[in-house]
Design an enzyme around this catalytic site. Structure first.
Site, mmCIF file in Angstrom:
data_model
loop_
_atom_site.group_PDB
_atom_site.id
_atom_site.type_symbol
_atom_site.label_atom_id
_atom_site.label_comp_id
_atom_site.label_asym_id
_atom_site.label_seq_id
_atom_site.Cartn_x
_atom_site.Cartn_y
_atom_site.Cartn_z
ATOM 1 N N LYS A 82 0.852 -1.179 0.000
ATOM 2 C CA LYS A 82 0.000 0.000 0.000
ATOM 3 C C LYS A 82 0.899 1.244 0.000
ATOM 4 O O LYS A 82 1.082 1.921 1.021
ATOM 5 C CB LYS A 82 -0.959 -0.038 1.194
ATOM 6 C CG LYS A 82 -2.179 0.840 0.986
ATOM 7 C CD LYS A 82 -3.261 0.536 1.994
ATOM 8 C CE LYS A 82 -4.264 1.659 2.122
ATOM 9 N NZ LYS A 82 -5.007 1.976 0.901
HETATM 10 N N1 PMP Z 1 -7.609 -1.892 -3.092
HETATM 11 C C1 PMP Z 1 -7.030 -0.688 -3.015
HETATM 12 C C2 PMP Z 1 -6.220 -0.223 -4.163
HETATM 13 C C3 PMP Z 1 -7.181 0.103 -1.864
HETATM 14 O O1 PMP Z 1 -6.610 1.306 -1.790
HETATM 15 C C4 PMP Z 1 -7.967 -0.380 -0.794
HETATM 16 C C5 PMP Z 1 -8.152 0.460 0.436
HETATM 17 N N2 PMP Z 1 -7.146 0.226 1.377
HETATM 18 C C6 PMP Z 1 -8.530 -1.656 -0.912
HETATM 19 C C7 PMP Z 1 -8.345 -2.386 -2.072
HETATM 20 C C8 PMP Z 1 -9.260 -2.255 0.235
HETATM 21 O O2 PMP Z 1 -8.295 -2.659 1.194
HETATM 22 P P1 PMP Z 1 -8.664 -2.783 2.720
HETATM 23 O O3 PMP Z 1 -9.849 -3.667 2.792
HETATM 24 O O4 PMP Z 1 -7.475 -3.409 3.351
HETATM 25 O O5 PMP Z 1 -8.944 -1.414 3.217
#
Ligand code: PMP
Length: 302
Positions: free
Chosen positions: A154
């Protein structure tokens, strides 16, 4: 709505508008930042818990490792720090925590430190499409490839790709977008993962479809498999299979679960949020708000 008054920088609470970073730092010059969006939900009795904090921290630590940052995040004190941050802001509703770790040093591109971190606690509106659902368009931008800029990490740098996609969707009159891998398989939305229901089966692109390893995606897979006794199909999804969906939704910490009612201006199923999506939304909110017991150790008290 409450507003943030304090922000935490390197473990110190300071006034929200006093946080700063040098424009020549690697974080700005080369987007060397990894981050998390974490929710602290307000329960009916006024207590707050951070949802799946340990999983967010783990993903952040792996991001720091892959990006070869100096040092490690002191994970054991983080729950304490985030609790202090949330309490200092005196929220009266759910909190969205943005946690960023970055190279604050100035230097050449391969500089690895010094590393700094910031945590902010902010209010967040309920996503506006949670009830009526959203219209998505398949983007002409491809999702980042794993061996180019790994989507599993991320990293803020990855959001250049997400932002271009979102901007195109808006110009084209959609509420949001779906991205395909460079090989043409369905990947994810710019800030959320994708699920569809087809003939009673719940399907989501596999972890090798250039997606972020989403914590919400994992929560949904866990809840669905436990309550139905059926497996979620985690596999490659062709673009044209999207048009066979009876239901679809996107999910993420910020988005939670949002129904998708149209793709490429074709209706998904009947063009309204479907029963599987509604049921998963119901279960998800029961879990995150602590209405049902914490069977998985997902809550960290504030
Ligand atoms: N994909 C992307 C590209 C994101 O930025 C997010 C948000 N964090 C998600 C999926 C969902 O991830 P999470 O459930 O861990 O928040």
């Amino acid at each position: 709505m409450w507003q943030p008054s304090r922000i935490m920088v390197d473990g110190e609470l300071i006034a929200f508008d006093q946080a700063c970073i040098h424009p020549l730092s690697l974080a700005v010059a080369y987007a060397t930042t990894v981050f998390e969006g974490i929710r602290a939900y307000r329960h009916a009795d006024g207590r707050y818990t951070l949802f799946r904090l340990h999983d967010h921290v783990r993903r952040l630590q792996i991001g720091m490792k892959v990006m070869r940052f100096d040092g490690r995040l002191e994970a054991d004190r983080l729950a304490e720090h985030l609790s202090a941050l949330i309490r200092a802001n005196e929220p009266d509703d759910d909190v969205y925590v943005r946690l960023l770790v970055y190279i604050k040093g100035i230097g050449l591109m391969a500089t690895r430190g010094p590393v700094g971190w910031t945590a902010a606690a902010m209010p967040r509106d309920k996503p506006k499409f949670a009830e009526k659902g959203m219209q998505l368009g398949v983007s002409s931008w491809s999702r980042l490839a794993d061996n180019a800029s790994p989507p599993r990490i991320k990293a803020t740098a990855n959001y250049h790709n997400a932002r271009l996609t979102q901007l195109q969707a808006q110009s084209d009159g959609y509420d949001g977008a779906l991205m395909l891998t460079p090989g043409g398989k369905v990947s994810e939305a710019p800030i959320a993962c994708f699920f569809m229901v087809r003939d009673g089966r719940l399907i989501t692109p596999s972890l090798s479809s250039n997606i972020l390893e989403s914590i919400t995606r994992d929560t949904i897979v866990t809840l669905y498999e436990a309550t139905t006794g059926r497996r979620v199909e985690q596999r490659e999804v062709d673009r044209s299979e999207l048009y066979f969906a009876d239901e679809a939704f996107v999910c993420g910490t910020g988005q939670e679960i949002v129904p998708v009612v149209g793709i490429d201006r074709l209706p998904v199923g009947d063009g309204v949020p479907g029963p599987v999506t509604r049921e998963l939304q119901r279960q998800y909110f029961e879990v995150v708000r602590g209405i049902v017991p914490d069977a998985h150790g997902w809550h960290t008290p504030v």
